[in-house]
Design an enzyme around this catalytic site. Structure first.
Site, short mmCIF file in Angstrom:
data_model
loop_
_atom_site.label_atom_id
_atom_site.label_comp_id
_atom_site.label_asym_id
_atom_site.label_seq_id
_atom_site.Cartn_x
_atom_site.Cartn_y
_atom_site.Cartn_z
N GLY A 168 31.11 -36.17 -36.30
CA GLY A 168 32.00 -35.18 -35.68
C GLY A 168 31.51 -34.94 -34.27
O GLY A 168 30.94 -35.84 -33.64
N ASN B 255 28.84 -44.84 -27.05
CA ASN B 255 29.31 -43.96 -28.13
C ASN B 255 30.04 -44.75 -29.22
O ASN B 255 29.91 -44.45 -30.40
CB ASN B 255 30.22 -42.86 -27.57
N CYS C 161 32.05 -35.56 -28.84
CA CYS C 161 32.07 -36.86 -28.14
C CYS C 161 32.59 -38.02 -28.96
O CYS C 161 33.60 -38.62 -28.60
CB CYS C 161 30.67 -37.16 -27.61
N LYS D 62 29.37 -45.72 -20.97
CA LYS D 62 29.37 -44.51 -21.80
C LYS D 62 30.23 -44.70 -23.05
O LYS D 62 29.83 -44.38 -24.17
CB LYS D 62 29.87 -43.32 -20.97
N1 LIG Z 1 28.65 -32.21 -25.24
C1 LIG Z 1 27.98 -33.34 -25.22
O1 LIG Z 1 27.07 -33.56 -26.02
C2 LIG Z 1 28.28 -34.40 -24.20
C3 LIG Z 1 27.37 -35.45 -24.01
C4 LIG Z 1 27.65 -36.41 -23.04
C5 LIG Z 1 28.82 -36.35 -22.31
N2 LIG Z 1 29.70 -35.32 -22.54
C6 LIG Z 1 30.91 -35.27 -21.70
O2 LIG Z 1 30.70 -34.30 -20.69
C7 LIG Z 1 31.92 -33.61 -20.39
C8 LIG Z 1 31.74 -32.11 -20.60
O3 LIG Z 1 31.46 -31.88 -21.97
P1 LIG Z 1 30.95 -30.46 -22.50
O4 LIG Z 1 30.62 -30.64 -23.93
O5 LIG Z 1 29.90 -29.95 -21.57
O6 LIG Z 1 32.28 -29.59 -22.34
P2 LIG Z 1 32.45 -28.00 -22.49
O7 LIG Z 1 33.82 -27.81 -23.00
O8 LIG Z 1 31.28 -27.44 -23.23
O9 LIG Z 1 32.36 -27.47 -20.98
C9 LIG Z 1 33.30 -27.75 -20.00
C10 LIG Z 1 33.34 -26.57 -19.04
O10 LIG Z 1 34.14 -26.91 -17.91
C11 LIG Z 1 34.81 -25.74 -17.48
N3 LIG Z 1 35.92 -26.08 -16.60
C12 LIG Z 1 37.11 -26.63 -16.89
N4 LIG Z 1 37.86 -26.80 -15.78
C13 LIG Z 1 37.11 -26.36 -14.74
C14 LIG Z 1 37.31 -26.28 -13.33
N5 LIG Z 1 38.43 -26.70 -12.76
N6 LIG Z 1 36.33 -25.76 -12.59
C15 LIG Z 1 35.19 -25.33 -13.13
N7 LIG Z 1 34.93 -25.39 -14.46
C16 LIG Z 1 35.88 -25.89 -15.25
C17 LIG Z 1 35.21 -25.06 -18.78
O11 LIG Z 1 35.51 -23.70 -18.59
C18 LIG Z 1 33.94 -25.29 -19.64
O12 LIG Z 1 33.03 -24.23 -19.50
C19 LIG Z 1 32.98 -34.24 -21.30
O13 LIG Z 1 33.62 -35.26 -20.60
C20 LIG Z 1 32.15 -34.81 -22.44
O14 LIG Z 1 32.79 -35.89 -23.07
C21 LIG Z 1 29.46 -34.34 -23.45
#
Ligand SMILES: NC(=O)c1ccc[n+]([C@@H]2O[C@H](COP(=O)([O-])OP(=O)(O)OC[C@H]3O[C@@H](n4cnc5c(N)ncnc54)[C@H](O)[C@@H]3O)[C@@H](O)[C@H]2O)c1
Length: 441
Positions: free
Chosen positions: A263, A214, A266, A210
């Protein structure tokens, strides 16, 4: 299959919804009670094309549930996904507190054999930490329950997340458990009907994949931006150079657009985290460091062009901005170049009128909150009235082929700064515009 997805953000909500679309029973869990309440009322808190109807459909047919109570969902789960945020810590490393908090809760509540899947982007070795954390809780409970930790990094793109998840380029699974690999194959096979997209490997390689993906994409962007900056110095046109090099199949056309920098949630944090991972392991990641440095500087290139044209002091000037989101198709403004550019203009005394099809609330309530002299408007041509120039920052489709006569009539003078090189084909100079773009003087 009974699936639990912990974390209902961009990744968790999309993954959970897509699993439910295939007929699985899915519980999406989040600690944000307001988010859960909204979702239970059929309100989807993020903008992602195609997501809302799929969520509503699967709530209605009883496949998709939302709850803040992890314990009650774990009891029946076959697979639990950890999809919480891994934000940038103060030293640049990925902050694992949310991931490990979920692991602890799983250890406290697990009742039967379970596959625990890390979908969040996490540093290499995190699966071991998740395993230890769960085991520690089991030991405290004096319980013996089989569980298998898997790394399944997510590659979806915001703005095309549903399409990416429903038809992934690949499904990377890192695991040392045949049971877990088979479960994951079962779960993902409906998403890989035309051919096998399943790539099984060891856990650390999956975690690294991953970051490598990126970092590679961010490298392409920073590379092209650096070429664009050199093009400006030597009198070449970066857009023509882009076409020239993209025709080589080894290079390709994807991800080599010069622009205002990358931006999002990620690339910035993952590039920084990879640099930190290397450092912690005694390696100086010079290329990755440069990718980040080039990007930091690139975010201000458009503002510098404005200053070159209008002077250091922008007091009394208004600039119309099209686009605030870090890319089209999303309301996500995390690390968007627009944040840096708008702040720079305002700092120099300018007033900004901004329009974005989806990200205005994010700007107002979070990323540009408290920044004075910004007016948000609800249609694109509204930003132009009495503005000294139009600045394009996000390549939304509705900005692709605008009415240039209207733009000319509304602006004080017909001046466009194009942070996304959208208007190369429109011969704007011939239409009477002063046209500034990235990678061409
Ligand atoms: N956004 C993207 O395009 C993308 C793509 C690939 C990978 N990722 C990875 O995936 C992961 C999540 O990213 P995202 O953009 O979905 O984040 P986000 O901030 O949109 O969502 C994370 C969620 O987790 C919740 N949360 C935090 N602690 C918690 C707990 N203990 N129990 C339950 N819920 C909890 C938060 O309230 C939030 O709603 C990250 O590691 C990111 O790097 C993101």
């Amino acid at each position: 299959m009974n699936i639990v997805v912990v974390g209902s953000g961009y990744v968790g909500l999309v993954s959970g919804t897509c699993f439910s679309e295939m007929g699985n029973k899915v519980s999406c869990v989040d600690i944000d009670h307001k988010k859960i309440e909204k979702l239970n009322n059929g309100i989807v808190p993020i903008f992602e094309p195609g997501l809302e109807p799929m969520v509503l459909k699967n709530i209605k047919n009883g496949n998709l549930f939302f709850t803040a109570n992890l314990a009650e969902t774990i009891a029946h789960a076959d697979v639990v996904f950890i999809a919480v945020g891994t934000p940038m810590g103060s030293d640049g490393s990925a902050d694992l507190k949310y991931v490990l908090a979920v692991a602890k809760s799983i250890g406290q509540t697990i009742r039967k054999q379970l596959v625990v899947v890390d979908k969040s982007t996490v540093p290499i070795g995190t699966a071991d930490k998740v395993k230890e954390t769960i085991q520690k809780e089991l030991d405290t409970r004096k319980a013996t329950i089989d569980f298998h930790v898997v790394s399944n990094p997510e590659f979806l793109k915001e703005g095309a997340a549903i399409a990416d998840f429903m038809k992934p380029d690949r499904v990377v699974i890192g695991s040392d458990s045949a049971y877990a690999i088979n479960k994951m194959k079962e779960l993902y096979s409906p998403f890989c009907m035309s051919h096998d997209r399943f790539i099984a490997m060891d856990i650390r390689s999956a975690e690294m994949t991953k970051y490598a993906a990126n970092a590679m994409l961010a490298t392409k962007i920073s590379f092209m931006n650096e070429i664009a900056n050199i093009c400006e110095k030597v009198g070449a046109d970066a857009n023509q150079v882009r076409i020239g090099i993209g025709s080589d199949a080894r290079i390709g056309y994807d991800f080599i657009y010069p622009g205002a920098g990358y931006g999002g949630s990620c690339f910035p944090k993952d590039v920084k985290a990879l640099k930190k991972i290397a450092e912690e392991n005694g390696y100086n990641a010079q290329l990755i460091t440069s990718v980040e440095n080039v990007n930091d500087a690139q975010k201000l290139v458009i503002a510098q062009k404005v200053v070159k044209r209008f002077g250091e002091n922008l007091t009394g000037k208004t600039f119309g901005v099209w686009g605030l989101a870090f890319k089209p198709g999303t309301d996500d403004m995390r690390e968007a170049p627009a944040i840096y550019i708008v702040k720079e203009l305002v700092k120099r005394g300018a007033k900004v009128k901004a329009y974005d099809p989806k990200a205005t609330l994010e700007a107002q309530h979070c990323y540009l909150k408290g920044v004075e002299n910004i007016e948000y408007v609800t249609s694109k041509y509204e930003v132009l009235k009495d503005a000294s120039a139009l600045i394009l920052l996000t390549e939304w489709k509705e900005f692709r082929s605008p009415d240039f006569e209207e733009i000319k009539n509304q602006l004080k003078k017909p001046i466009i700064f194009d942070g996304r090189n959208q208007y190369n084909a429109f011969n704007l100079e011939e239409k009477g515009f002063e046209y500034y773009q990235i990678g061409k003087n």
